[in-house]
Design an enzyme around this catalytic site. Sequence first.
Site, PDB file in Angstrom:
ATOM      1  N   ARG A  71       0.994  -1.304  -0.083  1.00 27.19           N
ATOM      2  CA  ARG A  71      -0.002   0.186   0.009  1.00 27.19           C
ATOM      3  C   ARG A  71       0.908   1.424   0.007  1.00 27.19           C
ATOM      4  O   ARG A  71       0.434   2.028  -0.587  1.00 27.19           O
ATOM      5  CB  ARG A  71      -0.762  -0.023   1.335  1.00 27.19           C
ATOM      6  CG  ARG A  71      -2.090  -0.635   1.191  1.00 27.19           C
ATOM      7  CD  ARG A  71      -3.012  -1.022   2.297  1.00 27.19           C
ATOM      8  NE  ARG A  71      -4.015  -1.592   2.298  1.00 27.19           N
ATOM      9  CZ  ARG A  71      -5.063  -1.781   3.297  1.00 27.19           C
ATOM     10  NH1 ARG A  71      -4.917  -0.947   4.293  1.00 27.19           N
ATOM     11  NH2 ARG A  71      -6.097  -2.742   3.177  1.00 27.19           N
TER      12      ARG A  71
ATOM     13  N   HIS B 162       5.058 -25.453  12.727  1.00 30.74           N
ATOM     14  CA  HIS B 162       6.379 -25.682  12.773  1.00 30.74           C
ATOM     15  C   HIS B 162       6.522 -27.179  13.645  1.00 30.74           C
ATOM     16  O   HIS B 162       7.372 -27.977  13.146  1.00 30.74           O
ATOM     17  CB  HIS B 162       7.187 -24.698  13.703  1.00 30.74           C
ATOM     18  CG  HIS B 162       7.103 -23.349  13.106  1.00 30.74           C
ATOM     19  ND1 HIS B 162       7.202 -23.133  11.852  1.00 30.74           N
ATOM     20  CD2 HIS B 162       6.947 -22.092  13.671  1.00 30.74           C
ATOM     21  CE1 HIS B 162       6.886 -21.721  11.505  1.00 30.74           C
ATOM     22  NE2 HIS B 162       6.930 -21.143  12.679  1.00 30.74           N
TER      23      HIS B 162
END
Length: 483
Positions: free
Chosen positions: A46, A238
């Site tokens: 942005r 993980h």
Amino acid sequence: MIFSANKLLLFGATGDLSQRMLLPSLCALASDGLLPDNIDIIGTARSEYTDESFCNFAAEALAKFLPAGRKVDIDGFLSKLRYQDLDASTPEGFDTLAKCAGPIGTQENEGLSIFLSTAPSLFEPTIKGLAANGLATGNVRIGLEKPLGVDLASSCQINDAVASAFSEDRIFRIDHYLGKETVQNLLALRFANIMFEPLWNAAHIDHVQITVAETVGLESRVGYYDGSGALRDMVQNHILQLLALVAMEPPTSFDATAVRDEKVKVLRALRPIQPNETVTGQYRAGAINGEAVPGYDEELGRDSETETFVALKAHIDNWRWKGVPFYMRTGKRLPERTTEIIVKFRDVPFSIFEDRGAKTLPNTLVIGIQPRENIRLSLMAKVPGLDRGGIRLRQVPLDIAMPDAFAGPERRIAYERLLLDLVEGDQTLFVRRDEVEAQWNWIDGIRETWDEANITPKTYTAGSWGPSAAIALAERDGVTWHE
């Protein structure tokens, strides 16, 4: 798909992950000649930057976050960068981005890789914008940064949105732990050494421990973390990926399909967690490295039932692992930052030294992933000396520290491996959709167990190893957490 992308489009190019990991990784890869010479790297976010101001932004990030002593060609890398601002939440602007990216190409050395490092809420509108403007077909592949949902239903929604424009062979779901050298070395340890695989089963292994410990608290992740918690933030991705690599059957080859086929079998074989096999915690004020730190509720500014610590006792119901517990724990504000896998072998069935007063201890394999990458195997050996009273034994470590064993290669950032594989199209170290959904299915079951059994986080002091109940979880089986 077989093509090496000569264009790379980075969404979230001005974000924290880009500054800390992506830009330094790409700079290192380009400097080492591992990226195509003509690669065109386009950043988008942005923020309103020109090509020049984005290059200045990138230069500042590289100066701050490149590993000390790493020799790179910063100017050469910056010459490959361009920028196009975009609000990915709206359809407007994607046509301009497509013009900036230019023709994608159809040859093996042409194509576009897209890396989404944005909020998950932006995935769906981003995919629609890409598809509507010709940036999702042909030689285009896409990498997705986690989190991919907060449960199975939201994960399926995200995956359905991506699948509407990209086939599975062009989707690269990222778990950055799989880019770490020691995690990859786990496969080499198991499948390139004949001494381990014959012992890698319930007949010879007593239990396995996986610990992912952090010393930090909320830091800048307040908004995300309180809606996630340790189970979703660390265990779902993980830790379950580490477990799958430890427990998987030998794949038929080292390619993406074969490796991921075996991982998903493990994840689907996980037994549902029972209430007495889980502990949750939330840290309170304490001290880390001698410095006072606030409690979670103080950092958050209100009361919360979000867990910052979780310990689990898991079982894999298959022939190889029947009866072998996998103890897993992760938490914030623990005494040290460490990620390690402990494989505790069974003791010898009969000791010839017992009548000499010598006690044997089980062999232990410690696989350190961070902060120090190493592999250590403890063996029993005789203590030197002349002893009329008997023989003395002691554990002796065989220690392989990766930087010492391989002094030549520079230590790389985990994202270097993953970004290179994204550009070259190798999916082996990326997570397939059925893996993600198997992980979420098991995690959702744990949360249901917590709700049904009214399990809420127990408090623990920052700087400790979590609630005392986590210690008891292992000790009632005669197991001590490795610390």
